[in-house]
Design an enzyme around this catalytic site. Sequence first.
Site, short mmCIF file in Angstrom:
data_model
loop_
_atom_site.label_atom_id
_atom_site.label_comp_id
_atom_site.label_asym_id
_atom_site.label_seq_id
_atom_site.Cartn_x
_atom_site.Cartn_y
_atom_site.Cartn_z
N LYS A 160 0.68 -1.24 -0.02
CA LYS A 160 -0.08 0.01 -0.02
C LYS A 160 0.86 1.27 0.12
O LYS A 160 0.71 2.10 0.85
CB LYS A 160 -0.95 -0.05 1.20
CG LYS A 160 -2.09 -1.23 1.00
CD LYS A 160 -2.92 -0.96 2.24
CE LYS A 160 -3.91 -2.19 2.22
NZ LYS A 160 -3.29 -3.41 2.69
O1 LIG Z 1 -4.88 -4.20 -0.03
C1 LIG Z 1 -5.31 -5.32 0.68
O2 LIG Z 1 -4.82 -6.43 0.64
C2 LIG Z 1 -6.34 -4.77 1.60
C3 LIG Z 1 -7.30 -3.94 1.31
C4 LIG Z 1 -8.25 -3.49 2.09
O3 LIG Z 1 -9.30 -2.90 1.68
N1 LIG Z 1 -8.56 -4.53 2.95
C5 LIG Z 1 -7.71 -5.18 3.44
O4 LIG Z 1 -7.93 -6.11 4.66
N2 LIG Z 1 -6.48 -5.49 2.91
C6 LIG Z 1 -5.53 -6.56 3.48
O5 LIG Z 1 -6.21 -7.99 3.18
C7 LIG Z 1 -5.84 -8.69 4.37
C8 LIG Z 1 -7.13 -8.87 5.15
O6 LIG Z 1 -6.54 -10.01 5.95
P1 LIG Z 1 -8.13 -10.96 6.58
O7 LIG Z 1 -8.71 -9.93 7.19
O8 LIG Z 1 -7.16 -11.54 7.92
O9 LIG Z 1 -8.35 -12.04 5.69
C9 LIG Z 1 -4.73 -7.87 5.04
O10 LIG Z 1 -3.52 -8.21 4.82
C10 LIG Z 1 -5.41 -6.45 4.86
O11 LIG Z 1 -4.00 -5.62 4.94
#
Ligand SMILES: O=C(O)c1cc(=O)[nH]c(=O)n1[C@@H]1O[C@H](COP(=O)(O)O)[C@@H](O)[C@H]1O
Length: 272
Positions: free
Chosen positions: A95
């Site tokens: 990001k």
């Molecule tokens: O860019 C991302 O991957 C991301 C964007 C977003 O809007 N929301 C989001 O949760 N993420 C990433 O996606 C992953 C979600 O993780 P879980 O919630 O454990 O499935 C994490 O690594 C967050 O940093």
Amino acid sequence: MNFIDKLSAAWAGNNSLLCVGLDPDLARFPAHLRGQADGIYQFCKAIIDATADAACAFKPQIAYFAALGAEAQLEAVCRYLRETYPHIPLVLDAKRGDIGATAHQYAREAFDRYGADAVTVNPYMGSDSVEPYMEWTDRGVIVLCRTSNPGGSDLQFLQVDGVPLYQHVARLVAEKWNRNGQCALVVGATFPEELAQVRKIVGDMPLLVPGIGAQGGDIEATVKAGRTAAGTGMMINSSRAILYATPKDGEDFAAAARRVAIETRDAINQYR
Ligand SMILES: O=C(O)c1cc(=O)[nH]c(=O)n1[C@@H]1O[C@H](COP(=O)(O)O)[C@@H](O)[C@H]1O
């Protein structure tokens, strides 16, 4: 092979839209890995091996490594992925977002140091902050659009010329920034209506869709809102729900991760 071709081949080859997120949190590791010098690498490697045939992408989140000074282990994870599963795209979730000269260093870090096929970037600083990534013409640039977190609405929902800001981002990326044809957008699974709006704006552009699993996004609504006519178009990410799946009797953490990854892939495929 460029990012989009590799992703398309992985969608088809593994019959999967599931992106396995690698967010290694020592506090949730199995005890035998916690004290080991390369425990983060061992953990990620076991997860990768257990889920590679069910995934269309892997997404290591850089903060989980950098916070512990474990960049060497992230390098090792990325090397292992590239060498062992060269057909599966490696998305570095960083990001990033900064002025051009600094962005160039971030691009080198993602694409040269870690060898990522794609990197997540923040569009807030505008076109010249994203331009340096485009110099790597075969790599993916995945731009935050409508993020999965509740606070994403603070700015992304602001009405600008009668249209929410996230839709301006979608249009800007689709119409101006995507000159290499390697751009994608991040749209959270927690906002299926907005996912459908973005799909309408960007045609078949791939979407990275986090928010199922630990964040509670609905798989059916997500797939129906974001799929393309071909039934692809998304990397639907799940991290914690797979990494820290509670083992059933006789299972270890990697076997539990595999079980949940396959269940998730199959649940997604039901609605494609
Ligand atoms: O860019 C991302 O991957 C991301 C964007 C977003 O809007 N929301 C989001 O949760 N993420 C990433 O996606 C992953 C979600 O993780 P879980 O919630 O454990 O499935 C994490 O690594 C967050 O940093």
